[in-house]
Motif scaffolding. Sequence first.
Motif, mmCIF file in Angstrom:
data_model
loop_
_atom_site.group_PDB
_atom_site.id
_atom_site.type_symbol
_atom_site.label_atom_id
_atom_site.label_comp_id
_atom_site.label_asym_id
_atom_site.label_seq_id
_atom_site.Cartn_x
_atom_site.Cartn_y
_atom_site.Cartn_z
ATOM 1 N N GLY A 236 12.030 -3.605 -8.606
ATOM 2 C CA GLY A 236 10.770 -3.411 -7.307
ATOM 3 C C GLY A 236 10.212 -2.473 -6.937
ATOM 4 N N LYS A 237 9.881 -1.854 -8.252
ATOM 5 C CA LYS A 237 9.126 -0.584 -7.762
ATOM 6 C C LYS A 237 7.600 -0.874 -7.556
ATOM 7 C CE LYS A 237 9.453 0.699 -12.888
ATOM 8 N NZ LYS A 237 10.599 -0.923 -12.668
ATOM 9 N N THR A 238 6.724 -2.272 -8.298
ATOM 10 C CA THR A 238 5.340 -2.404 -7.951
ATOM 11 C C THR A 238 5.703 -2.795 -6.156
ATOM 12 O OG1 THR A 238 5.096 -2.522 -10.445
ATOM 13 C CG2 THR A 238 3.991 -3.546 -8.332
ATOM 14 N N VAL A 239 6.673 -3.486 -6.107
ATOM 15 C CA VAL A 239 6.903 -3.723 -5.274
ATOM 16 C C VAL A 239 6.751 -3.133 -3.086
ATOM 17 C CG1 VAL A 239 7.843 -5.817 -3.154
ATOM 18 C CG2 VAL A 239 7.940 -6.436 -5.719
ATOM 19 N N VAL A 240 8.111 -2.040 -4.432
ATOM 20 C CA VAL A 240 7.693 -0.756 -2.756
ATOM 21 C C VAL A 240 6.346 -0.208 -2.861
ATOM 22 C CG1 VAL A 240 8.722 1.807 -2.621
ATOM 23 C CG2 VAL A 240 10.639 -0.664 -3.363
ATOM 24 N N LEU A 414 16.177 3.139 -7.185
ATOM 25 C CA LEU A 414 15.878 2.361 -7.818
ATOM 26 C C LEU A 414 17.289 1.144 -8.143
ATOM 27 C CD1 LEU A 414 12.411 0.621 -7.376
ATOM 28 C CD2 LEU A 414 13.488 0.648 -5.367
ATOM 29 N N ASP A 415 18.030 0.576 -7.828
ATOM 30 C CA ASP A 415 19.210 -0.205 -7.852
ATOM 31 C C ASP A 415 19.070 -1.942 -8.462
ATOM 32 O OD1 ASP A 415 21.788 -1.537 -8.905
ATOM 33 O OD2 ASP A 415 22.819 0.547 -7.039
ATOM 34 N N ALA A 416 19.176 -2.239 -10.050
ATOM 35 C CA ALA A 416 18.864 -3.821 -9.998
ATOM 36 C C ALA A 416 19.794 -4.061 -9.467
ATOM 37 C CB ALA A 416 19.835 -3.348 -12.285
ATOM 38 N N SER A 417 21.884 -3.690 -9.377
ATOM 39 C CA SER A 417 22.442 -4.657 -8.829
ATOM 40 C C SER A 417 22.071 -5.205 -8.145
ATOM 41 C CB SER A 417 23.507 -3.686 -8.279
ATOM 42 O OG SER A 417 23.353 -2.942 -8.284
ATOM 43 N N LEU A 418 21.429 -4.538 -6.651
ATOM 44 C CA LEU A 418 20.864 -4.508 -5.669
ATOM 45 C C LEU A 418 19.799 -5.925 -4.942
ATOM 46 C CD1 LEU A 418 20.524 -1.241 -3.757
ATOM 47 C CD2 LEU A 418 22.162 -3.433 -3.076
ATOM 48 N N ALA A 419 18.862 -4.952 -6.806
ATOM 49 C CA ALA A 419 17.778 -6.036 -6.648
ATOM 50 C C ALA A 419 18.050 -7.812 -7.187
ATOM 51 C CB ALA A 419 16.178 -5.978 -7.805
ATOM 52 N N ARG A 420 19.319 -7.786 -8.008
ATOM 53 C CA ARG A 420 19.258 -9.047 -8.135
ATOM 54 C C ARG A 420 20.116 -9.529 -7.034
ATOM 55 N NH1 ARG A 420 20.814 -6.281 -13.186
ATOM 56 N NH2 ARG A 420 23.132 -6.016 -12.496
ATOM 57 N N ALA A 421 20.967 -8.540 -6.228
ATOM 58 C CA ALA A 421 21.829 -9.435 -4.599
ATOM 59 C C ALA A 421 20.528 -10.184 -4.477
ATOM 60 C CB ALA A 421 22.440 -8.470 -4.125
ATOM 61 N N ARG A 422 19.076 -9.776 -4.617
ATOM 62 C CA ARG A 422 17.656 -10.023 -3.582
ATOM 63 C C ARG A 422 18.018 -9.654 -2.281
ATOM 64 N NH1 ARG A 422 16.270 -12.055 -7.492
ATOM 65 N NH2 ARG A 422 16.361 -14.159 -7.864
ATOM 66 N N HIS A 423 18.049 -7.380 -2.253
ATOM 67 C CA HIS A 423 18.590 -7.420 -1.330
ATOM 68 C C HIS A 423 17.021 -6.437 -1.524
ATOM 69 C CE1 HIS A 423 20.393 -4.391 1.775
ATOM 70 N NE2 HIS A 423 19.131 -3.311 1.128
ATOM 71 N N PHE A 424 16.243 -6.779 -0.533
ATOM 72 C CA PHE A 424 15.117 -5.598 -0.915
ATOM 73 C C PHE A 424 14.723 -4.700 0.619
ATOM 74 C CE2 PHE A 424 10.524 -4.813 0.274
ATOM 75 C CZ PHE A 424 9.593 -4.215 -0.700
ATOM 76 N N PRO A 425 14.091 -3.484 0.568
ATOM 77 C CA PRO A 425 13.843 -3.026 -0.677
ATOM 78 C C PRO A 425 15.282 -2.362 -1.576
ATOM 79 C CG PRO A 425 12.986 -1.584 1.120
ATOM 80 C CD PRO A 425 14.087 -2.562 1.152
ATOM 81 N N ALA A 426 15.556 -2.516 -2.567
ATOM 82 C CA ALA A 426 16.259 -2.059 -4.182
ATOM 83 C C ALA A 426 16.950 -0.638 -3.213
ATOM 84 C CB ALA A 426 16.261 -3.037 -4.738
ATOM 85 N N ILE A 427 16.651 -0.039 -2.746
ATOM 86 C CA ILE A 427 16.432 1.345 -2.583
ATOM 87 C C ILE A 427 18.322 1.878 -2.586
ATOM 88 C CG2 ILE A 427 16.510 3.760 -1.579
ATOM 89 C CD1 ILE A 427 13.158 2.673 -0.952
ATOM 90 N N ASN A 428 18.937 2.595 -3.583
ATOM 91 C CA ASN A 428 20.484 2.427 -3.448
ATOM 92 C C ASN A 428 20.652 3.488 -2.671
ATOM 93 O OD1 ASN A 428 23.260 3.507 -3.834
ATOM 94 N ND2 ASN A 428 23.048 2.481 -5.094
ATOM 95 N N TRP A 429 20.994 3.807 -1.011
ATOM 96 C CA TRP A 429 21.541 4.523 -0.189
ATOM 97 C C TRP A 429 22.252 5.573 -0.875
ATOM 98 C CZ3 TRP A 429 21.348 -0.638 0.049
ATOM 99 C CH2 TRP A 429 22.972 -1.363 -0.022
ATOM 100 N N LEU A 430 23.319 5.607 -1.454
ATOM 101 C CA LEU A 430 24.285 6.516 -1.953
ATOM 102 C C LEU A 430 23.655 7.653 -2.867
ATOM 103 C CD1 LEU A 430 26.949 3.986 -2.815
ATOM 104 C CD2 LEU A 430 26.968 5.821 -0.381
ATOM 105 N N ASN A 431 22.716 6.961 -3.808
ATOM 106 C CA ASN A 431 21.795 7.596 -4.621
ATOM 107 C C ASN A 431 20.269 8.236 -3.907
ATOM 108 O OD1 ASN A 431 24.016 7.031 -5.888
ATOM 109 N ND2 ASN A 431 22.579 5.640 -7.490
ATOM 110 N N SER A 432 20.434 7.960 -3.288
ATOM 111 C CA SER A 432 19.055 8.439 -2.884
ATOM 112 C C SER A 432 18.179 9.831 -2.350
ATOM 113 C CB SER A 432 17.608 7.359 -2.335
ATOM 114 O OG SER A 432 17.422 6.652 -3.175
ATOM 115 N N TYR A 433 17.403 10.234 -2.048
ATOM 116 C CA TYR A 433 17.869 11.547 -1.423
ATOM 117 C C TYR A 433 16.030 12.033 -0.197
ATOM 118 C CZ TYR A 433 16.525 14.632 -5.066
ATOM 119 O OH TYR A 433 15.625 14.869 -6.617
#
Length: 591
Positions: A236-240, A414-433
Amino acid sequence: MSQGKVVKVSGPLVVASGMETADMYDVVRVGDLGLVGEIIEMRGDQASIQVYEETAGIGPGAPVVSTGAQLSVELGPGLIESIYDGIQRPLAKMYEQQGANIERGIQVPALDREKKWTFEPIAAVGEEVEAGDVIGVVQETVVIQQKIMIPYGVKGTILSIKAGDYTVEETVATVQTEDGVKDITLMQKWPVRVGRPYKEKMVPDMPLVTGQRVIDTLFPIAKGGVAAVPGPFGSGKTVVQHQLAKWADADVVVYIGCGERGNEMTDVLMEFPELKDPRSGESLMKRTVLIANTSDMPVAAREASIYTGITIAEYFRDMGYSVALMADSTSRWAEALREMSGRLEEMPGEEGYPAYLASRLAQFYERAGRVVTLGKEERLGALSAIGAVSPPGGDISEPVSQATLRIVKVFWSLDASLARARHFPAINWLNSYSLYVDRLMPWFEENVAKEFPALRQKMITLLQEEANLNEIVQLVGVDALSFEDRLKLEASKSIREDYLHQNAFHDVDTYASPNKQYRMMKLILSYYDFSLEAISKGASFNKLSELPVRETIGRFKYVEEDKIDDTFVEIIDQMRAEIDELLKKEAEDDD
């Protein structure tokens, strides 16, 4: 002007001899077709040329002519709503002339030479002017008014200036300088590899509000800041980036499609004219410039496209506008660098990328910033740069991701597993800063709510505790947890599913104002606090987790902006009433 001959052709690299009078970064014309190229290395009289078009059919002996000028962009009325290739050739005009199959060597000016623009002077005859001073305006689109500025290096007194309709090449004013009379036109040129000058760079202390809750609340970017969006294919890079282009608090958007698939640029082209700009009610294209250098276009031109885009963005920044630049993606740009470096037979760095990859990336990103522009009248302009990175297989240990992370201050992972779970935006809240948080929180305190930073911190703590508790749950099951810990899991679920998940295609949920974000946070955390208190008074955890108000909190994201404050008060009252009712019943049952 220097003329030489081709001695070697290796893909997009052409080596020519007899070029002793040419300079680095001069634009040259190669072969009888006059293909556009740029000198990237000089050795004696031999010039290594990066050619921005397909070099098939060019052989030794073909003529090479230097234009004596650096690769430059034309800046003036007509930029907005245009779509250019990597070296600022207007694709629509080229299509009109030649149809879908554009021939090599075509020369089309970037700005329309026949269209007339209405110029309204602001300055008067006899006025002293210097570089950056605004002498008049042109209403380019309904939304954007172009300020016609004195070009860099010109200082003197205005001899003549007149309102009227002009083409970009006609003289609208003359200035008496120490070196004689200079004609001022609506258009100016600027070399793409040189950052446009300014007076002073400001500390970034205002957020670029994007309307995306996970970004604005947890990992905000400053106006004039730089951010990277790395993620594997399909995350979901382009969607973001599309969402940021649509909703970010910017006056002008410059969108660079660098080496991405053609269908993604087609999406932008089809979508943006249809989209209603939330700020003006007009089409989003009325404040957008597109640079398209897709994966099937010449590889070398990707390298130029990034610089073309940022130079256009700097031009609008100099007018005092806030500009958002989207680069999709810098990985493809780095691949073009790697290709040319290999052809030049340079010593490769890690994974074959050139050793100067990090410094080139830094040169690009450092052109972002919030600045005091040139000119007597004090103007503040901001240029925010957001670059997508496409690491192979999502592995951010590769060189482009690592070099980018050392430079940028915001990392939206961005996290592929979040994107697969249809969670948008798929930004991982534990890895981002975001390294802008400390600078930006005073703004949120002042303009949104005093308790905004505290609520944000509480939300982050809950999410981190949830990650730890989930590990325990996997070992011993959820029933082994205390009611307080189970309540943390419930609250975190609400944060994830109601707050951090956002529907880009929903009319209301696609954008959340800072006030709405604050109210949503407050609702979710109030439920957590009230429930904690109720549990301490003996309330049943299962009944608390099944309260009807939880569904109401989840639906708050679909409440329209003008009804937010009233609905918020209603839900808080409903929450108190339901919890009080539950406690009363529990007390009665105990009796």
